[in-house]
Each structure stands twice: as structure tokens, then as C-alpha cells.
Motif scaffolding. Structure first.
Motif, PDB file in Angstrom:
ATOM      1  N   ASP A   1      61.108 -62.839 -19.867  1.00  0.00           N
ATOM      2  CA  ASP A   1      60.488 -62.367 -21.101  1.00  0.00           C
ATOM      3  C   ASP A   1      60.756 -63.438 -22.151  1.00  0.00           C
ATOM      4  OD1 ASP A   1      63.122 -62.015 -21.737  1.00  0.00           O
ATOM      5  OD2 ASP A   1      62.982 -59.904 -22.227  1.00  0.00           O
ATOM      6  N   ASN A   2      60.161 -63.325 -23.290  1.00  0.00           N
ATOM      7  CA  ASN A   2      60.379 -64.311 -24.357  1.00  0.00           C
ATOM      8  C   ASN A   2      59.990 -65.726 -23.930  1.00  0.00           C
ATOM      9  OD1 ASN A   2      61.442 -62.232 -25.995  1.00  0.00           O
ATOM     10  ND2 ASN A   2      63.375 -62.413 -24.943  1.00  0.00           N
ATOM     11  N   TYR A   3      60.622 -66.697 -24.569  1.00  0.00           N
ATOM     12  CA  TYR A   3      60.185 -68.093 -24.413  1.00  0.00           C
ATOM     13  C   TYR A   3      61.254 -69.039 -23.881  1.00  0.00           C
ATOM     14  CZ  TYR A   3      56.605 -66.002 -27.205  1.00  0.00           C
ATOM     15  OH  TYR A   3      55.638 -65.154 -27.631  1.00  0.00           O
ATOM     16  N   GLY A   4      62.455 -68.526 -23.698  1.00  0.00           N
ATOM     17  CA  GLY A   4      63.565 -69.412 -23.340  1.00  0.00           C
ATOM     18  C   GLY A   4      63.400 -70.051 -21.971  1.00  0.00           C
ATOM     19  N   ASP A   5      62.933 -69.289 -20.991  1.00  0.00           N
ATOM     20  CA  ASP A   5      62.838 -69.831 -19.631  1.00  0.00           C
ATOM     21  C   ASP A   5      61.876 -71.018 -19.601  1.00  0.00           C
ATOM     22  OD1 ASP A   5      64.393 -67.606 -18.310  1.00  0.00           O
ATOM     23  OD2 ASP A   5      62.775 -66.453 -19.216  1.00  0.00           O
TER      24      ASP A   5
ATOM     25  N   TYR B   1      66.070 -61.448 -32.531  1.00  0.00           N
ATOM     26  CA  TYR B   1      65.536 -60.297 -31.804  1.00  0.00           C
ATOM     27  C   TYR B   1      65.380 -59.141 -32.784  1.00  0.00           C
ATOM     28  CZ  TYR B   1      66.860 -63.104 -27.772  1.00  0.00           C
ATOM     29  OH  TYR B   1      66.963 -64.128 -26.863  1.00  0.00           O
TER      30      TYR B   1
ATOM     31  N   VAL C   1      55.190 -72.638 -34.005  1.00  0.00           N
ATOM     32  CA  VAL C   1      54.866 -74.071 -34.007  1.00  0.00           C
ATOM     33  C   VAL C   1      55.224 -74.675 -32.650  1.00  0.00           C
ATOM     34  CG1 VAL C   1      55.136 -74.371 -36.502  1.00  0.00           C
ATOM     35  CG2 VAL C   1      57.125 -74.662 -35.008  1.00  0.00           C
TER      36      VAL C   1
ATOM     37  N   GLN D   1      57.067 -77.029 -29.861  1.00  0.00           N
ATOM     38  CA  GLN D   1      58.512 -77.240 -29.720  1.00  0.00           C
ATOM     39  C   GLN D   1      59.044 -78.390 -30.584  1.00  0.00           C
ATOM     40  OE1 GLN D   1      59.668 -77.767 -25.634  1.00  0.00           O
ATOM     41  NE2 GLN D   1      60.793 -75.843 -25.597  1.00  0.00           N
TER      42      GLN D   1
ATOM     43  N   ARG E   1      68.354 -67.892 -31.545  1.00  0.00           N
ATOM     44  CA  ARG E   1      68.620 -66.839 -30.558  1.00  0.00           C
ATOM     45  C   ARG E   1      68.566 -67.420 -29.150  1.00  0.00           C
ATOM     46  NH1 ARG E   1      62.807 -63.507 -30.614  1.00  0.00           N
ATOM     47  NH2 ARG E   1      62.002 -64.532 -28.733  1.00  0.00           N
TER      48      ARG E   1
ATOM     49  N   GLU F   1      68.645 -69.138 -25.768  1.00  0.00           N
ATOM     50  CA  GLU F   1      69.292 -70.343 -25.235  1.00  0.00           C
ATOM     51  C   GLU F   1      68.755 -71.631 -25.863  1.00  0.00           C
ATOM     52  OE1 GLU F   1      70.250 -70.495 -21.098  1.00  0.00           O
ATOM     53  OE2 GLU F   1      69.838 -72.640 -20.965  1.00  0.00           O
ATOM     54  N   ASP F   2      67.454 -71.810 -25.821  1.00  0.00           N
ATOM     55  CA  ASP F   2      66.945 -73.131 -26.223  1.00  0.00           C
ATOM     56  C   ASP F   2      67.010 -73.344 -27.737  1.00  0.00           C
ATOM     57  OD1 ASP F   2      65.819 -75.657 -25.337  1.00  0.00           O
ATOM     58  OD2 ASP F   2      64.027 -75.048 -26.401  1.00  0.00           O
ATOM     59  N   SER F   3      66.607 -72.365 -28.525  1.00  0.00           N
ATOM     60  CA  SER F   3      66.684 -72.557 -29.987  1.00  0.00           C
ATOM     61  C   SER F   3      68.150 -72.676 -30.422  1.00  0.00           C
ATOM     62  CB  SER F   3      65.985 -71.422 -30.741  1.00  0.00           C
ATOM     63  OG  SER F   3      66.555 -70.170 -30.454  1.00  0.00           O
TER      64      SER F   3
END
Ligand code: TRH
Length: 364
Positions: free
Chosen positions: A17-21, A199, A247, A249, A265, A267-269
Motif C-alpha cells: 500500500d502507499n508509495y514506499g515499496d 498517515y 511532486v 521524487q 513517514r 521508509e523512503d521519505s
């Protein structure tokens, strides 16, 4: 690329879910091509989520080439004639398609198989990093590659030119103002800038009230779809708020560099905020039975920053703490310096892509 690839690597990513993966996988894939000359294929099951981070993605294309990466839609049919690359990376234990595994087992020289793990600051990560596990067939090993915060882990994703580009940007007031203006953000003179990526459970209302009452004027930038309800309920007196479409990455990076304080939030951000060398508060991805709070504490123990940051982080993650501590953190000059020192010390662990390529070289 114009240059012969050193070896071929397939990276498999399922968007949970979301964008981290996809955020992490896309960043890694690009870096392996650009900085290490690998031939990378990124298999993704959700091109629509990917498109939000990278506008070039065509959500309807089974196969497309973006920034030197072969991007392929993960669907059963595509694997019928799967040709094994030199290296297979399974991101976040996403479970390889059966046909891929079958091809790996049948290959005369099976590919090196790695699982890229989620980031954690816990101490056990150092003991598990790079360990193999034997596939039930007895024919294949899968190695666990852990990102992390020490030299005994795989390190963090960080592009080679990142700190130079960040320093140049942060030392150039006109570049910052131009960049922000390009996004329609024009902070009032003397206003401090913050970004908010969180979140739905974050206590955003309490934070907005503190910023609104602050003697320092604040300008808050929020990606569309984040904290929508809290923003709708709030009528600011002094606080300026800009809601932006998501925006790309690389632009998000610059937004973090431009800000005086970041809420991040997942992992990546979270990692990008550290490379921004600016203070931040992290909302960790919530897990069952409070497992995530152990990970949050492990990170804060490494990061340091003082008791206000601990209380602010607890507050932001719904685990007690207090909103006043959060307000103090947003105005603490010592946290600005701390963030710079932290980014500098992290850079000494090497970057994840280089560490990965070095590991592959040793194993192959
Ligand atoms: O979207 P996330 O909550 O992703 C999470 C975490 O990765 C978590 O560990 C994982 O288990 C879960 O997904 C499934 O937060 P994260 O990790 O920060 O990823 C967001 C990505 O979106 C990151 O690559 C930055 C990018 N981004 C943009 O490109 N533009 C934007 O405007 C914003 C706000 C984010």
C-alpha cells in the motif's frame, strides 16, 4: 547507456500500500543503472502508484524504458518465457512469481538471489544482514540484505551526487526561491517553511494550532490527499498553508531541502529527510501490537537529538508524549545543527546501492 552493462539484475516490487515499496525500488533501480552500469529490469505490479512518483510511467504499458531502467508490468503472462538474469532481487519479501522461481531452479547457473529488507535501526539487523537461507529445494540460497544505520548493515540509499547537490541548493537562496515559486509556494519574508507527509492518525490539528500561535511565522506545504480532514477543520490566523499535487521524487527531495522542518513517514521519505540535513519528525508505518514503537525507539536511540524529540515523536506517533515538545523541536536551533551532523555521519557508512554491488561481486 552506450556502455556494456556489468551484469543483469531483475528487481521485483509488489506495491503493498502507499508509495514506499515502489519509492525505494525505483530509486535503487535508477541508481544501479546510472552509477553502476547494470542492466536493470524493474517488475512492478501497480503502475498507477508508480506514475504518481514518476510522471513518465505509462500505466498501460507492459514494457517501457525509463531513465535506462526496463520497467515491466508484473503479470502472469509475462513470465512464461522468463530468462534468468545474473541477479534477482525480491523487494520486501514480495514472493517471486512461481514461473520465475521455476526458471531459477532450472537454470544451469542459477542467479544470485537477494531479499531486500525493510529498514530498521534495531541492533539485530547487524547480525542478520547478508545471511543466507536455503530454499526448500536445497538448490538455491536467498540472501537477506538489510538497509541500516551502521557500517555492519547495507547502509541507506543515497545517490553519489546528493550531498553536493543539496549543499549547492541550500546555499543558494535564489535557487530555493525559484524552485518554491515554480510550485506556487511564496513564503512571506522571514517565514519558516515546513512540509507535512503523514498517515491519517497523526495529531495534525494540535501541530497546526502550535504553528498558528508561534511567534515565528510558518508556511506549511502539504501534498494533496494528506491530512485532508485536519486541514478542512482548521481556520488559520497566521499560518500559511499550500496544498500541492504529489511532486516527482527528485522534486520532493528539493522540497525537503528547502524546508526548515519536515514531517515524514514510512521508509523512503524518512531517509530522504535525513539526507536533507534538516530536523524532522518521523511517523513510522503502524504495525500490529505496537511493534513499530520498538523500531521508533531504536531509531531515536541512534539519532539522539534530546528528550524533546523523543516526546515529540511519541506524540506524533500516538504513544503519549506532548504537543509542546513538538512545538519546541520545530523552533530548536540545536536540532538544525544536529541534523547536519547526523547526515554527515551517516554518509560514512557507504550507500546501499554500492554496498549491494560490492556484495554481489563477492558472491558471484
Ligand atoms: O508511502 P509511504 O507511507 O510508504 C510506506 C513505507 O515504505 C512503509 O515502510 C511500507 O511498509 C508501506 O509503505 C507499505 O511512505 P514512504 O516510504 O515515505 O514513501 C513515499 C514515497 O513517495 C517516497 O519515495 C517519496 C515519494 N513522494 C514523492 O515522490 N512526492 C511527493 O510529493 C511525496 C509526498 C512523496
Amino acid at each position: 547507456m552506450g556502455m556494456k552493462a556489468r551484469f543483469s539484475l531483475d528487481l521485483f516490487c509488489r506495491v503493498v500500500d502507499n508509495y514506499g515499496d515502489i519509492g525505494v525500488c525505483w530509486r535503487l533501480a535508477r541508481q544501479l543503472v546510472r552509477e553502476h552500469q547494470l542492466a536493470v529490469t524493474l517488475w512492478v505490479d501497480d503502475l498507477a502508484s508508480f506514475q504518481r512518483l514518476c510522471a513518465q510511467v505509462d500505466p498501460a504499458a507492459a514494457c517501457q524504458q525509463i531513465e535506462g531502467v526496463a520497467v515491466r508490468h508484473w503479470n502472469g503472462a509475462a513470465f512464461a518465457a522468463y530468462v534468468c538474469p545474473d541477479v534477482v532481487i525480491e523487494a520486501f519479501a514480495c514472493d517471486l512469481p512461481e514461473a520465475v522461481l521455476a526458471a531459477m531452479l532450472a537454470a544451469p547457473r542459477p542467479p544470485l538471489w537477494l531479499n531486500l529488507e525493510y529498514l530498521s535501526a534495531e541492533a539485530w539487523v547487524e547480525d542478520c544482514h547478508a545471511l543466507p537461507s536455503l530454499h526448500p529445494s536445497g538448490k538455491l540460497r536467498k540472501y537477506f540484505f538489510f538497509p541500516g544505520f551502521s557500517a555492519r548493515t547495507g547502509g541507506l540509499l543515497c545517490e553519489r551526487s546528493l550531498s553536493a547537490r543539496r549543499n549547492a541548493f541550500q546555499n543558494d537562496g535564489a535557487a530555493r526561491a525559484d524552485f518554491l515559486a515554480g510550485l506556487g509556494i511564496r513564503p512571506a519574508p522571514g517565514a519558516h517553511l515546513a512540509t507535512l507527509f503523514c498517515y491519517p492518525s497523526a495529531p495534525v490539528g494540535a501541530m497546526l494550532r502550535r504553528l498558528d500561535a508561534s511567534a515565528t511565522p510558518w508556511h506549511l506545504v502539504v501534498p494533496e490527499g494528506v491530512a485532508t480532514a485536519a486541514l478542512a477543520d482548521f481556520a488559520p490566523q497566521r499560518l500559511a498553508i499550500s496544498v500541492l499535487p504529489f511532486v516527482a521524487q527528485h522534486e520532493y527531495d528539493r522540497l525537503l531541502w528547502a524546508a526548515d522542518f519536515n514531517f515524514v513517514r514510512g521508509e523512503d521519505s524518512f531517509v530522504r529527510a535525513q539526507w536533507a540535513a534538516r530536523p524532522f519528525v518521523w511517523q513510522i508505518y503502524p504495525q500490529e501490537e505496537g511493534v513499530h514503537l520498538v523500531k521508533l525507539a531504536a531509531f531515536l536511540a541512534r539519532y539522539g537529538g534530546g528528550s524533546d524529540l523523543v516526546a515529540a515523536s511519541a506524540f506524533w506517533n500516538g504513544d503519549g508524549g506532548d504537543a509542546d515538545a513538538l512545538g519546541r523541536c520545530m523552533h530548536a536551533p540545536e536540532l538544525q545543527q544536529h541534523a547536519k551532523d547526523w547526515a554527515e555521519s551517516l554518509a560514512k557508512n557507504g550507500d546501499l546501492a554500492s554496498n549491494l554491488v560490492e556484495f554481489i561481486g563477492k558472491m558471484g
